[in-house]
Structure formats: structure tokens, C-alpha cells
Design an enzyme around this catalytic site. Structure first.
Site, PDB file in Angstrom:
ATOM      1  N   ARG A 155      -3.467 -13.878 -18.657  1.00 25.13           N
ATOM      2  CA  ARG A 155      -4.207 -14.955 -18.988  1.00 25.13           C
ATOM      3  C   ARG A 155      -5.783 -14.655 -19.485  1.00 25.13           C
ATOM      4  O   ARG A 155      -6.362 -15.329 -20.191  1.00 25.13           O
ATOM      5  CB  ARG A 155      -4.720 -15.582 -17.547  1.00 25.13           C
ATOM      6  CG  ARG A 155      -3.396 -16.611 -17.431  1.00 25.13           C
ATOM      7  CD  ARG A 155      -3.956 -17.454 -16.087  1.00 25.13           C
ATOM      8  NE  ARG A 155      -4.323 -16.595 -14.880  1.00 25.13           N
ATOM      9  CZ  ARG A 155      -3.924 -16.949 -13.612  1.00 25.13           C
ATOM     10  NH1 ARG A 155      -3.437 -18.159 -13.383  1.00 25.13           N
ATOM     11  NH2 ARG A 155      -3.972 -16.210 -12.594  1.00 25.13           N
ATOM     12  N   LYS A 183      12.412  -6.000  -9.930  1.00 24.75           N
ATOM     13  CA  LYS A 183      12.723  -6.850  -8.714  1.00 24.75           C
ATOM     14  C   LYS A 183      11.601  -7.245  -7.812  1.00 24.75           C
ATOM     15  O   LYS A 183      10.469  -6.944  -8.473  1.00 24.75           O
ATOM     16  CB  LYS A 183      13.492  -5.621  -7.771  1.00 24.75           C
ATOM     17  CG  LYS A 183      12.315  -4.460  -7.299  1.00 24.75           C
ATOM     18  CD  LYS A 183      12.841  -3.606  -6.308  1.00 24.75           C
ATOM     19  CE  LYS A 183      12.016  -2.693  -5.679  1.00 24.75           C
ATOM     20  NZ  LYS A 183      10.838  -2.763  -5.262  1.00 24.75           N
ATOM     21  N   HIS A 236      14.230   1.175 -11.038  1.00 25.28           N
ATOM     22  CA  HIS A 236      13.983   2.508 -11.609  1.00 25.28           C
ATOM     23  C   HIS A 236      14.592   3.561 -11.164  1.00 25.28           C
ATOM     24  O   HIS A 236      14.487   4.769 -11.686  1.00 25.28           O
ATOM     25  CB  HIS A 236      12.323   2.491 -11.649  1.00 25.28           C
ATOM     26  CG  HIS A 236      11.564   2.862 -10.229  1.00 25.28           C
ATOM     27  ND1 HIS A 236      11.598   1.984  -9.263  1.00 25.28           N
ATOM     28  CD2 HIS A 236      11.468   4.204  -9.858  1.00 25.28           C
ATOM     29  CE1 HIS A 236      11.037   2.858  -8.456  1.00 25.28           C
ATOM     30  NE2 HIS A 236      10.712   3.947  -8.796  1.00 25.28           N
ATOM     31  N   LYS A 254      15.964   7.705 -12.919  1.00 27.10           N
ATOM     32  CA  LYS A 254      15.403   9.135 -12.492  1.00 27.10           C
ATOM     33  C   LYS A 254      16.694  10.090 -13.029  1.00 27.10           C
ATOM     34  O   LYS A 254      17.706   9.711 -12.742  1.00 27.10           O
ATOM     35  CB  LYS A 254      15.380   9.218 -10.990  1.00 27.10           C
ATOM     36  CG  LYS A 254      14.001   8.227 -10.521  1.00 27.10           C
ATOM     37  CD  LYS A 254      13.915   8.427  -9.157  1.00 27.10           C
ATOM     38  CE  LYS A 254      12.899   7.719  -8.600  1.00 27.10           C
ATOM     39  NZ  LYS A 254      11.541   8.078  -8.667  1.00 27.10           N
ATOM     40  N   HIS A 296      17.234   0.180  -4.547  1.00 32.16           N
ATOM     41  CA  HIS A 296      17.387   1.517  -4.700  1.00 32.16           C
ATOM     42  C   HIS A 296      18.252   2.358  -4.213  1.00 32.16           C
ATOM     43  O   HIS A 296      19.286   3.081  -4.574  1.00 32.16           O
ATOM     44  CB  HIS A 296      15.788   2.307  -4.399  1.00 32.16           C
ATOM     45  CG  HIS A 296      14.975   1.683  -5.189  1.00 32.16           C
ATOM     46  ND1 HIS A 296      14.827   1.082  -6.361  1.00 32.16           N
ATOM     47  CD2 HIS A 296      13.523   1.456  -4.800  1.00 32.16           C
ATOM     48  CE1 HIS A 296      13.748   0.710  -6.856  1.00 32.16           C
ATOM     49  NE2 HIS A 296      12.723   0.664  -5.706  1.00 32.16           N
ATOM     50  N   LYS A 327       7.736   4.094   5.071  1.00 33.07           N
ATOM     51  CA  LYS A 327       6.528   4.478   4.548  1.00 33.07           C
ATOM     52  C   LYS A 327       5.670   5.169   5.756  1.00 33.07           C
ATOM     53  O   LYS A 327       6.020   5.113   6.907  1.00 33.07           O
ATOM     54  CB  LYS A 327       5.694   3.195   4.331  1.00 33.07           C
ATOM     55  CG  LYS A 327       6.213   2.332   3.121  1.00 33.07           C
ATOM     56  CD  LYS A 327       5.550   2.122   2.036  1.00 33.07           C
ATOM     57  CE  LYS A 327       5.988   1.245   0.970  1.00 33.07           C
ATOM     58  NZ  LYS A 327       6.086   1.931  -0.207  1.00 33.07           N
TER      59      LYS A 327
HETATM   60  C1  BG6 Z   1       9.173   0.708  -5.501  1.00 35.76           C
HETATM   61  C2  BG6 Z   1       8.886   0.095  -4.068  1.00 35.76           C
HETATM   62  O1  BG6 Z   1      10.468  -0.028  -5.944  1.00 35.76           O
HETATM   63  O2  BG6 Z   1       9.603   1.871  -5.385  1.00 35.76           O
HETATM   64  C3  BG6 Z   1       7.747   0.633  -3.625  1.00 35.76           C
HETATM   65  O3  BG6 Z   1       8.418  -1.462  -4.287  1.00 35.76           O
HETATM   66  C4  BG6 Z   1       8.187   2.227  -3.439  1.00 35.76           C
HETATM   67  O4  BG6 Z   1       7.321   0.302  -2.165  1.00 35.76           O
HETATM   68  C5  BG6 Z   1       8.540   2.879  -4.552  1.00 35.76           C
HETATM   69  O5  BG6 Z   1       6.872   3.029  -3.132  1.00 35.76           O
HETATM   70  C6  BG6 Z   1       9.030   4.271  -4.496  1.00 35.76           C
HETATM   71  O6  BG6 Z   1       9.436   4.609  -5.906  1.00 35.76           O
HETATM   72  P1  BG6 Z   1       9.429   6.192  -6.178  1.00 35.76           P
HETATM   73  O7  BG6 Z   1       9.885   6.523  -7.553  1.00 35.76           O
HETATM   74  O8  BG6 Z   1       8.100   6.692  -6.078  1.00 35.76           O
HETATM   75  O9  BG6 Z   1      10.288   7.126  -5.097  1.00 35.76           O
END
Ligand code: BG6
Length: 496
Positions: free
Chosen positions: A50, A156, A186, A190, A248, A348
Site C-alpha cells: 500500500r 501458510k 519452508h 531445508k 512442518h 516455544k
Molecule cells: C514458522 C512458524 O512457520 O516456523 C514460527 O510460524 C516458527 O512460529 C518457525 O518460529 C520456525 O522455523 P525455523 O525454520 O526457525 O525452524
């Protein structure tokens, strides 16, 4: 070879170009591809958000992001200068159809000046609530189907349950066919997650052991030491189960447990992953208590500093019932895995950042030595995703001396020291793949739905029953119930 490939002549349109993901991940990944000379001369990026900005102002902002977030790539002014000339900007509100007409014009201009052949990858790096409006806007300006190829990358969350995931998919499908939609996870980008496939299917010696006859159980852990890091308002809507396990960790589990695919072609690999996800036994409501544990951290002192509890984090409701920790026992109903528990956990504010898969094998049928084996059992294969990517095989060895006592030892492979090369970031891998049109590491809608089918029963029960949160202190390994979940089956979480 995946990394000998180059980005073809095309345009990449990033919606949400001024946002966090674009600055932290996408631009540094693109800059690295430029640095490695993997971008074609005609490649162009169009940033959209924006804020009114000129192309020059956008380039300056992106330069700042690349300098700040390119962790392991030096800033080379000559590479940047060439790359910066391929960056363009269009300002607008995604709800305004005028934006898409303007974008159409810009893309035609780029097609003529940079010979992109009309090839465009659209990247949704916006709030999820904007996914459907952007897709519809692109459709209204016939940008979803046009000259050249058109693809759409979606981040996501893919919905927040099965029904909303289906609705989102239908909305995207009004403009893009399923083969045009690239859902990014993602973790699949890796290096070490990709290496699971190489490890399993490039070697002949492990696969014969990879089944219920030899594997006792599998533990998949994704622990983070950080809290919600300014993402409180997003995270409290999601929670660990939806934020990490649904996507993941279930993808990692599918990669560990899938059948060998007939080839390394995208749909061949994805069909096997999908089949595995669809074989996960749905947890019945009255089994949720025994097979799933939710946690939320409370305040504590970690490393000499006061750490707030989840409910005290900025943007989080002080009464929040969101899980910042989740652990689940899944079973796979197929011949290979019947009866083998797959324990998945993520949280976390745990003691450290570590992601690993531990495969515990059955003990020898008869213990003939007076061993001091510990209760995690003698044979363990650990695939470490991060940090210090590698693989260790733990087995028993004779302790030196005149007696015959045994001790666990390990044989280690370390990715960094074995190859001595930099690993590309997940976003470099995945962006390159999408630009080339290789969807192997992307998630398909059938997988998204199968994953929701696996976690939704847990979500539903948790919503109804509520929780006695907080139930673990920041900086510890999660709630006691999570340990009890494994002890019930005679197992114990590994301390990674
Ligand atoms: C993200 C989550 O998809 O992956 C985050 O939304 C998380 O909450 C992150 O911290 C972790 O990714 P990585 O690559 O640091 O393990």
C-alpha cells in the site's frame, strides 16, 4: 541436480513486498540467487504494497533489507547494482481492482523490455485474509491465465481447519488450477529434510529396517527457545498445533514414513507423502486426552533474565487459551507402520532451539551382557535438522577393560564438516523451484486436507475442554503430561 538450475526469464510479483517475510527471507534469497549468478538477464521482481514508493525508493528499502538479513552472503555492490535494476514497484490496495489493471500494464511493459515471455510467479506474502481477494483481483484482470506460464505461491496458514482450508482452495481455484498453486512449507526446503529422501532412497542398507518389525517408535521434536517475538496477535489465533504440527512436523513425518516413490518427479513424491498423511489414524474424541497434550508457558527466569509468560506477551490476550506447546501421538494405519507410535512435539520457550527426528529401534531379542544400557534403548538413529545438521547412529559398544560391560556410543555424520560448503536457505531452494516449475517440495491441497483431518479432532476437543494454563515454565521442556503421554507406552522423550 537441483542447484545447477537457473531462474528462467520471468517476473516475480510479491504481494506484501514491504512486509517482514519479504524483507527477512524473500529478498535475501533472491539476492543470493543473483550472487550465485542463477538469475536470467530478463528476470524481474515487482513489489506490491500500500505504501506509495517509487522504484528507486523500493530499491533502497530492499537494499537495506538485504544488507541486514543476508546472514551468510557478503554485500557485493556490483551484484546489487545489476539486481536492483530488475526491481520494480506498484503501490495499491489489494481490494481495489484498479491495482490489478495497473499491475497488468506493468507486466506488459516488463514483458517487452525484458523478454519475460509473459511468465509470471505471483507470491502471496500478505495477511491470509487477503489471499482470496488477491486471487480474485488477479482473475478480474485476467492475470491468472495469460501469455506464458502463471503460478501462485501461497504461504501458510492454509485455513484454520478442514472446512476453511477447503473454502480457501475453492477461492484460489476460481482463478488458478491446482497445478498452478504452490503451497509453501519452508521445512521441506531445508537441506536436511531433503536429505531424508537421499538417506532413505539413495542407500540400500537402511530401508530393510524401516518398518514395524525393527522400529520401536519415532520421536519428532521442533523446539524453539524464543517466544512469540512480536507475532503475538497472529500466534494466539494459531498455536503450536496449527502453526508447527499441522504443517512442518506432519510433512517431516510424511518424509520419514512414506513409501519409496517410483521416481523423483513432483507428483510421484507428492503422491507418496499424501498417501502417508491419509493413512494417519484419526484420533477419536475420547482418545485425545491420552494422545495429545497442550501446553502454555508461564513466566520464569531463564539465563538470569526475567521472561514473561505467554499471556503477558505483547498482543496476547491475558486469558489466552492458545497452546504454545503441543505434543501428539500419531499412528499410521498401513502395513509398514501398524502399531508404531510417532510422537511429535513442538513448543516455544523450551530450553534450546533444536529440530530432530529420533528413530528408536527394537532392542536385541536377548540381553546376554550385563550392560548398563539406559532406558532410551540401545539403537537410535538421529537425524538432526537444525542446528548442526547431521545424522548420528547410536549403538552399544564394549567398554574398555577386562569385564564385558556395554556403553552407548555414536557414529556421527556432520553436514557442515563433511561437505564444507554453505547450504542454501530454504527460501532460496523453494523460490528457485517455483520459478523453474518444480513442485516436488511444495504441498498439495490433498496433503493440506489430510493434515487437517489428523489435527482437527484434537483442536475440537481442546476448544471444548479448555486448559489449566500456564502449565510449564518458560525455559523448561514442556508440561509434565507430555512426559506421561510417553511413559504410558513405556517410552521417554529424548533430551536433545
Ligand atoms: C514458522 C512458524 O512457520 O516456523 C514460527 O510460524 C516458527 O512460529 C518457525 O518460529 C520456525 O522455523 P525455523 O525454520 O526457525 O525452524
Amino acid at each position: 541436480m537441483r542447484f545447477e538450475r537457473r531462474v528462467p526469464e520471468c517476473a516475480l510479483v510479491i504481494f506484501g513486498a514491504n512486509g517482514d517475510l519479504a524483507k527477512r527471507k524473500l529478498l535475501p534469497a533472491l539476492y543470493r540467487l543473483a550472487y550465485d549468478r542463477r538469475l536470467s538477464a530478463g528476470f524481474a521482481v515487482v513489489g506490491i504494497s500500500r505504501t506509495p514508493l517509487s522504484d528507486e525508493q523500493f530499491r533502497a528499502k530492499m537494499q537495506e533489507a538485504v544488507r541486514r538479513f543476508s546472514e551468510d552472503t557478503e554485500f557485493a555492490p556490483d551484484v546489487w547494482e545489476t539486481f536492483a535494476r530488475s526491481l520494480f514497484y506498484v503501490a495499491g490496495d489489494v481490494a481495489d481492482l484498479g491495482l490489478y489493471r495497473g499491475l497488468g500494464k506493468k507486466l506488459t511493459e516488463i514483458e517487452q523490455t525484458r523478454q519475460t515471455g509473459g511468465n509470471v510467479l505471483f507470491y502471496l506474502s500478505t495477511q491470509p485474509s487477503q489471499y482470496a481477494p488477491v486471487a480474485q483481483g488477479l482473475g478480474s484482470a485476467t492475470l491468472g491465465q495469460n501469455r506464458g506460464w502463471r503460478r501462485l505461491v501461497v504461504e501458510k496458514p492454509f485455513g484454520h481447519d478442514l472446512a476453511s482450508a477447503r473454502t480457501l482452495s475453492e477461492q484460489l481455484h476460481t482463478v488458478f488450477s491446482e497445478s498452478q498453486v504452490y503451497r509453501i512449507d519452508h521445512y521441506l526446503g531445508k537441506e536436511t529434510v531433503q536429505n531424508i529422501l537421499a538417506f532413505r532412497f539413495g542407500n540400500g542398507i537402511f530401508e530393510p529396517l524401516w518398518n514395524r518389525r525393527y522400529v520401536n517408535h519415532v520421536q519428532i521434536t521442533a523446539a524453539e527457545s524464543i517466544g512469540v517475538e512480536g507475532r503475538g496477535s497472529y500466534y494466539q489465533e494459531a498455536g503450536a498445533l496449527a502453526d508447527m504440527i499441522h504443517n512442518h512436523l506432519l510433512q517431516v513425518m510424511a518424509t520419514i514414513a512414506m513409501e519409496p516413490s517410483a521416481s523423483f518427479r513432483a507428483d510421484s513424491v507428492r503422491d507418496e507423502r499424501s498417501k502417508l498423511l491419509r493413512s494417519i489414524r484419526p484420533i477419536k474424541p475420547d482418545e485425545v486426552r491420552e494422545n495429545a497434550v497442550a501446553g502454555q508457558y508461564g513466566p520464569s527466569r531463564v539465563g538470569g533474565a526475567d521472561v514473561p509468560g505467554f499471556r503477558q506477551e505483547p498482543g496476547v490476550d491475558p486469558q489466552s487459551e492458545t497452546n504454545s506447546y503441543a505434543a501428539v501421538t500419531f499412528f499410521v494405519d498401513n502395513w509398514r507402520w501398524a502399531g508404531v507410535p510417532f510422537y511429535l512435539r513442538s513448543g516455544k520457550r523450551l530450553p534450546k532451539r533444536v529440530t530432530e527426528i529420533a528413530i528408536q529401534f527394537n532392542a536385541a531379542p536377548l540381553a546376554i551382557f550385563d550392560g548398563d544400557t539406559d532406558s532410551t534403548g540401545p539403537n537410535l538413529l538421529i537425524l538432526r535438522i537444525q542446528p548442526e545438521e547431521g545424522i548420528s547412529l547410536r549403538f552399544l559398544s564394549k567398554r574398555p577393560g577386562t569385564g564385558m560391560t556395554l556403553r552407548p556410543v555414536s557414529m556421527d555424520f556432520n553436514y557442515g564438516s563433511s561437505f564444507g560448503e554453505r547450504s542454501p536457505s530454504a527460501y532460496e531452494t523453494l523460490l528457485l523451484d517455483a520459478l523453474i516449475g518444480d513442485a516436488t517440495l511444495y504441498t498439495r491441497q490433498d496433503m493440506v486436507e489430510a493434515s487437517w483431518a489428523a489435527v482437527e479432532p484434537i483442536q475440537n476437543v481442546w476448544r471444548e475442554t479448555g486448559h489449566a494454563f500456564p502449565n510449564y515454565a518458560a525455559g523448561t521442556w514442556g508440561p509434565a503430561e507430555s512426559d506421561a503421554m510417553l511413559v504410558r507406552r513405556g517410552h521417554r522423550w529424548r533430551k536433545p
